[in-house]
Design a protein around this motif. Sequence first.
Motif, short mmCIF file in Angstrom:
data_model
loop_
_atom_site.label_atom_id
_atom_site.label_comp_id
_atom_site.label_asym_id
_atom_site.label_seq_id
_atom_site.Cartn_x
_atom_site.Cartn_y
_atom_site.Cartn_z
N ARG A 1 33.23 -6.92 47.59
CA ARG A 1 33.45 -8.12 48.39
C ARG A 1 32.32 -9.13 48.19
O ARG A 1 32.56 -10.33 48.04
CB ARG A 1 33.56 -7.74 49.87
CG ARG A 1 33.77 -8.93 50.76
CD ARG A 1 33.91 -8.53 52.21
NE ARG A 1 33.97 -9.72 53.04
CZ ARG A 1 34.70 -9.82 54.13
NH1 ARG A 1 35.44 -8.80 54.53
NH2 ARG A 1 34.70 -10.93 54.83
N ILE B 1 32.71 -11.09 44.89
CA ILE B 1 33.76 -12.11 44.95
C ILE B 1 33.32 -13.27 45.84
O ILE B 1 33.50 -14.44 45.48
CB ILE B 1 35.09 -11.49 45.43
CG1 ILE B 1 35.59 -10.49 44.38
CG2 ILE B 1 36.15 -12.59 45.67
CD1 ILE B 1 36.74 -9.61 44.85
N GLU B 2 32.72 -12.96 46.99
CA GLU B 2 32.21 -14.03 47.86
C GLU B 2 31.17 -14.89 47.13
O GLU B 2 31.18 -16.12 47.28
CB GLU B 2 31.59 -13.44 49.13
CG GLU B 2 32.60 -12.90 50.09
CD GLU B 2 31.97 -12.16 51.27
OE1 GLU B 2 32.62 -12.14 52.33
OE2 GLU B 2 30.85 -11.59 51.14
N GLN C 1 40.43 -14.45 53.36
CA GLN C 1 40.50 -13.23 54.17
C GLN C 1 40.63 -12.03 53.23
O GLN C 1 41.61 -11.91 52.49
CB GLN C 1 41.71 -13.29 55.10
CG GLN C 1 41.89 -12.05 55.93
CD GLN C 1 43.18 -12.11 56.74
OE1 GLN C 1 43.85 -13.12 56.83
NE2 GLN C 1 43.53 -10.99 57.34
N PHE C 2 39.66 -11.15 53.26
CA PHE C 2 39.67 -9.96 52.41
C PHE C 2 40.52 -8.86 53.03
O PHE C 2 40.41 -8.59 54.22
CB PHE C 2 38.24 -9.44 52.18
CG PHE C 2 37.46 -10.26 51.20
CD1 PHE C 2 37.30 -9.83 49.90
CD2 PHE C 2 36.92 -11.48 51.57
CE1 PHE C 2 36.59 -10.59 48.99
CE2 PHE C 2 36.21 -12.25 50.67
CZ PHE C 2 36.05 -11.81 49.37
N GLU C 3 41.35 -8.25 52.19
CA GLU C 3 42.09 -7.06 52.57
C GLU C 3 41.26 -5.86 52.10
O GLU C 3 40.26 -6.03 51.40
CB GLU C 3 43.47 -7.04 51.88
CG GLU C 3 44.34 -8.21 52.26
CD GLU C 3 44.82 -8.17 53.70
OE1 GLU C 3 44.89 -7.06 54.26
OE2 GLU C 3 45.13 -9.24 54.24
N PRO D 1 40.20 -2.95 49.70
CA PRO D 1 40.41 -2.72 48.27
C PRO D 1 41.37 -1.56 48.06
O PRO D 1 41.49 -0.68 48.93
CB PRO D 1 39.01 -2.39 47.74
CG PRO D 1 38.21 -2.01 48.93
CD PRO D 1 38.84 -2.65 50.13
N GLN E 1 40.78 -5.71 44.37
CA GLN E 1 40.48 -6.32 45.67
C GLN E 1 41.46 -7.46 45.95
O GLN E 1 41.41 -8.50 45.31
CB GLN E 1 39.05 -6.87 45.67
CG GLN E 1 38.68 -7.62 46.94
CD GLN E 1 38.70 -6.73 48.17
OE1 GLN E 1 37.90 -5.82 48.29
NE2 GLN E 1 39.62 -6.98 49.10
N VAL F 1 42.73 -10.59 48.10
CA VAL F 1 42.12 -11.59 48.97
C VAL F 1 43.17 -12.64 49.30
O VAL F 1 43.74 -13.26 48.39
CB VAL F 1 40.91 -12.27 48.29
CG1 VAL F 1 40.26 -13.28 49.23
CG2 VAL F 1 39.89 -11.25 47.81
#
Length: 145
Positions: free
Chosen positions: A37, A40-41, A91-93, A95, A104, A106
């Motif tokens: 995460r 990616i962020e 909004q992250f789901e 993985p 991942q 998103v």
Amino acid sequence: YRTPHLLLHTLWAVLVALLPFTAAAQGLAPGDARAVRTIIEAQLDAFQRDDAPRAFSFAADGIRSSFGTAESFIEMVRRSYPVVYRPKSVQFEAPVLIEGEVVQPVRMTDAEGRAWLAVYPMQRQPDGGWKINGCQLGRLPGLGA
């Protein structure tokens, strides 16, 4: 930006359909999930700042070699993935594992409020870190993420 794994492209539609029912990646340590995460962020933050070298640094070697330069990479994202380049919301789901590969999902919304799902296959590096190995993007029905 596309991953060389054609299987992920095919499974993208299945992931979208099953996302509400998908469990967190079994066997993925919580620290690895946080690291994925964070990468990616950080890339999304680099896009926001138009920091092409930093955004490019989070891409796996295969992605980097296909684009050659950070400028070429960020221009492609700007042109072909505008919601990834400038998401209104993210909004992250959890993985998931697809054939042993960490993916991942998103959810994002664009400036017009349309909902999207970005699916990021991740690649473990020899040092134990993670790199982004592509991005599959598709519209979700309805508005909002």
